[in-house]
Motif scaffolding. Sequence first.
Motif, PDB file in Angstrom:
ATOM      1  N   ILE A 144       0.841  -1.191   0.000  1.00 55.79           N
ATOM      2  CA  ILE A 144       0.000   0.000   0.000  1.00 55.79           C
ATOM      3  C   ILE A 144       0.884   1.253   0.000  1.00 55.79           C
ATOM      4  O   ILE A 144       1.765   1.397   0.844  1.00 55.79           O
ATOM      5  N   PRO A 145       0.649   2.191  -0.952  1.00 58.21           N
ATOM      6  CA  PRO A 145       1.474   3.406  -0.991  1.00 58.21           C
ATOM      7  C   PRO A 145       1.169   4.321   0.190  1.00 58.21           C
ATOM      8  O   PRO A 145       0.047   4.364   0.694  1.00 58.21           O
ATOM      9  N   SER A 146       2.179   5.052   0.596  1.00 57.44           N
ATOM     10  CA  SER A 146       2.012   6.016   1.690  1.00 57.44           C
ATOM     11  C   SER A 146       1.423   7.313   1.135  1.00 57.44           C
ATOM     12  O   SER A 146       1.335   7.504  -0.076  1.00 57.44           O
ATOM     13  N   GLU A 147       1.055   8.208   2.037  1.00 57.27           N
ATOM     14  CA  GLU A 147       0.549   9.519   1.614  1.00 57.27           C
ATOM     15  C   GLU A 147       1.612  10.284   0.837  1.00 57.27           C
ATOM     16  O   GLU A 147       1.305  10.967  -0.135  1.00 57.27           O
ATOM     17  N   ILE A 148       2.863  10.158   1.248  1.00 59.07           N
ATOM     18  CA  ILE A 148       3.961  10.837   0.548  1.00 59.07           C
ATOM     19  C   ILE A 148       4.125  10.252  -0.853  1.00 59.07           C
ATOM     20  O   ILE A 148       4.346  10.991  -1.814  1.00 59.07           O
ATOM     21  N   ASP A 149       3.999   8.928  -0.984  1.00 61.63           N
ATOM     22  CA  ASP A 149       4.062   8.295  -2.309  1.00 61.63           C
ATOM     23  C   ASP A 149       3.012   8.884  -3.232  1.00 61.63           C
ATOM     24  O   ASP A 149       3.305   9.242  -4.380  1.00 61.63           O
ATOM     25  N   VAL A 150       1.801   8.996  -2.743  1.00 57.53           N
ATOM     26  CA  VAL A 150       0.694   9.516  -3.561  1.00 57.53           C
ATOM     27  C   VAL A 150       0.912  10.995  -3.884  1.00 57.53           C
ATOM     28  O   VAL A 150       0.709  11.421  -5.025  1.00 57.53           O
ATOM     29  N   LYS A 151       1.369  11.754  -2.913  1.00 51.77           N
ATOM     30  CA  LYS A 151       1.618  13.195  -3.129  1.00 51.77           C
ATOM     31  C   LYS A 151       2.690  13.400  -4.206  1.00 51.77           C
ATOM     32  O   LYS A 151       2.518  14.202  -5.122  1.00 51.77           O
ATOM     33  N   ASN A 152       3.788  12.657  -4.113  1.00 53.98           N
ATOM     34  CA  ASN A 152       4.854  12.769  -5.120  1.00 53.98           C
ATOM     35  C   ASN A 152       4.367  12.309  -6.489  1.00 53.98           C
ATOM     36  O   ASN A 152       4.724  12.888  -7.513  1.00 53.98           O
ATOM     37  N   PHE A 153       3.559  11.264  -6.507  1.00 50.12           N
ATOM     38  CA  PHE A 153       3.030  10.769  -7.773  1.00 50.12           C
ATOM     39  C   PHE A 153       2.117  11.799  -8.432  1.00 50.12           C
ATOM     40  O   PHE A 153       2.151  11.969  -9.652  1.00 50.12           O
ATOM     41  N   ARG A 154       1.311  12.482  -7.652  1.00 47.15           N
ATOM     42  CA  ARG A 154       0.410  13.510  -8.214  1.00 47.15           C
ATOM     43  C   ARG A 154       1.212  14.585  -8.948  1.00 47.15           C
ATOM     44  O   ARG A 154       0.805  15.059 -10.003  1.00 47.15           O
ATOM     45  N   LYS A 155       2.348  14.965  -8.409  1.00 47.57           N
ATOM     46  CA  LYS A 155       3.225  15.940  -9.083  1.00 47.57           C
ATOM     47  C   LYS A 155       3.729  15.360 -10.399  1.00 47.57           C
ATOM     48  O   LYS A 155       3.727  16.030 -11.428  1.00 47.57           O
ATOM     49  N   PHE A 156       4.175  14.111 -10.357  1.00 51.09           N
ATOM     50  CA  PHE A 156       4.688  13.457 -11.561  1.00 51.09           C
ATOM     51  C   PHE A 156       3.592  13.291 -12.612  1.00 51.09           C
ATOM     52  O   PHE A 156       3.832  13.444 -13.806  1.00 51.09           O
ATOM     53  N   GLN A 157       2.396  12.992 -12.163  1.00 47.83           N
ATOM     54  CA  GLN A 157       1.275  12.722 -13.074  1.00 47.83           C
ATOM     55  C   GLN A 157       0.885  13.952 -13.892  1.00 47.83           C
ATOM     56  O   GLN A 157       0.261  13.819 -14.945  1.00 47.83           O
ATOM     57  N   LYS A 158       1.264  15.125 -13.448  1.00 47.61           N
ATOM     58  CA  LYS A 158       0.976  16.345 -14.224  1.00 47.61           C
ATOM     59  C   LYS A 158       1.697  16.320 -15.568  1.00 47.61           C
ATOM     60  O   LYS A 158       1.227  16.871 -16.540  1.00 47.61           O
ATOM     61  N   GLN A 159       2.871  15.644 -15.639  1.00 47.95           N
ATOM     62  CA  GLN A 159       3.610  15.488 -16.900  1.00 47.95           C
ATOM     63  C   GLN A 159       2.901  14.524 -17.842  1.00 47.95           C
ATOM     64  O   GLN A 159       2.927  14.692 -19.046  1.00 47.95           O
ATOM     65  N   ASN A 160       2.333  13.458 -17.264  1.00 50.23           N
ATOM     66  CA  ASN A 160       1.705  12.408 -18.055  1.00 50.23           C
ATOM     67  C   ASN A 160       0.454  11.909 -17.329  1.00 50.23           C
ATOM     68  O   ASN A 160       0.555  11.092 -16.410  1.00 50.23           O
ATOM     69  N   PRO A 161      -0.721  12.390 -17.741  1.00 51.46           N
ATOM     70  CA  PRO A 161      -1.964  11.989 -17.069  1.00 51.46           C
ATOM     71  C   PRO A 161      -2.244  10.486 -17.134  1.00 51.46           C
ATOM     72  O   PRO A 161      -3.008   9.972 -16.322  1.00 51.46           O
ATOM     73  N   ASP A 162      -1.648   9.777 -18.081  1.00 53.15           N
ATOM     74  CA  ASP A 162      -1.844   8.328 -18.186  1.00 53.15           C
ATOM     75  C   ASP A 162      -0.917   7.535 -17.273  1.00 53.15           C
ATOM     76  O   ASP A 162      -1.004   6.302 -17.210  1.00 53.15           O
ATOM     77  N   ALA A 163      -0.019   8.216 -16.579  1.00 53.23           N
ATOM     78  CA  ALA A 163       0.979   7.531 -15.763  1.00 53.23           C
ATOM     79  C   ALA A 163       0.329   6.771 -14.606  1.00 53.23           C
ATOM     80  O   ALA A 163      -0.762   7.114 -14.140  1.00 53.23           O
ATOM     81  N   LEU A 164       1.031   5.746 -14.168  1.00 52.61           N
ATOM     82  CA  LEU A 164       0.616   4.934 -13.028  1.00 52.61           C
ATOM     83  C   LEU A 164       1.692   4.983 -11.955  1.00 52.61           C
ATOM     84  O   LEU A 164       2.878   5.112 -12.269  1.00 52.61           O
TER      85      LEU A 164
END
Length: 178
Positions: A144-164
């Motif tokens: 299970i990802p942590s809150e920090i994992d999800v927060k960092n991923f949200r920043k990354f996802q701005k580059q590529n909305p299809d990212a996982l």
Amino acid sequence: INQNYMETEQEQKPSLLRRVFTMIIGIFLLSLVLSYFIFDESTRLTILCFLTSSKLNNNTLTVDKTTNLIFNNASLSTLNHLYDSNLEVEFKACLKGDKINNTYFITETIQPRTFQQEYNFVIAESCPKGTLVDLHTHPFNQCIPSEIDVKNFRKFQKQNPDALLAVMCEKDRFYFYR
């Protein structure tokens, strides 16, 4: 009068199927409540991991009901080598390839420059543009990802909305977050 009384009495008695169904639901709910008090948090997280993660099968992972991720042999081999080389610490990897309809075809696994690795965290450069999956490992059976994992991923996802976001918690077990 006697016949009406019997029909009314029969209508009021729940059917056998309904009583069995109610009993099964009751036992299930009771077991959920008891498991909360009996099992510690790490055990509950391990159970949740098994219920929500995907197991690798013939180079293919199920992301959700309509989405799959398929590794080519070279990218999976690279990922497995990284996993085997970092069993005591977390690592980060960037999975590149193509998304066609609802299938992610992974053709390249890249390990970005890593600044710090510990048992339960990793600090590394962001994945390069064009990355489909931002992946990192967690300790065994803790997908299970942590809150920090999800927060960092949200920043990354701005580059590529299809990212996982993928969390790898065994050599062949992954959790995906969109």
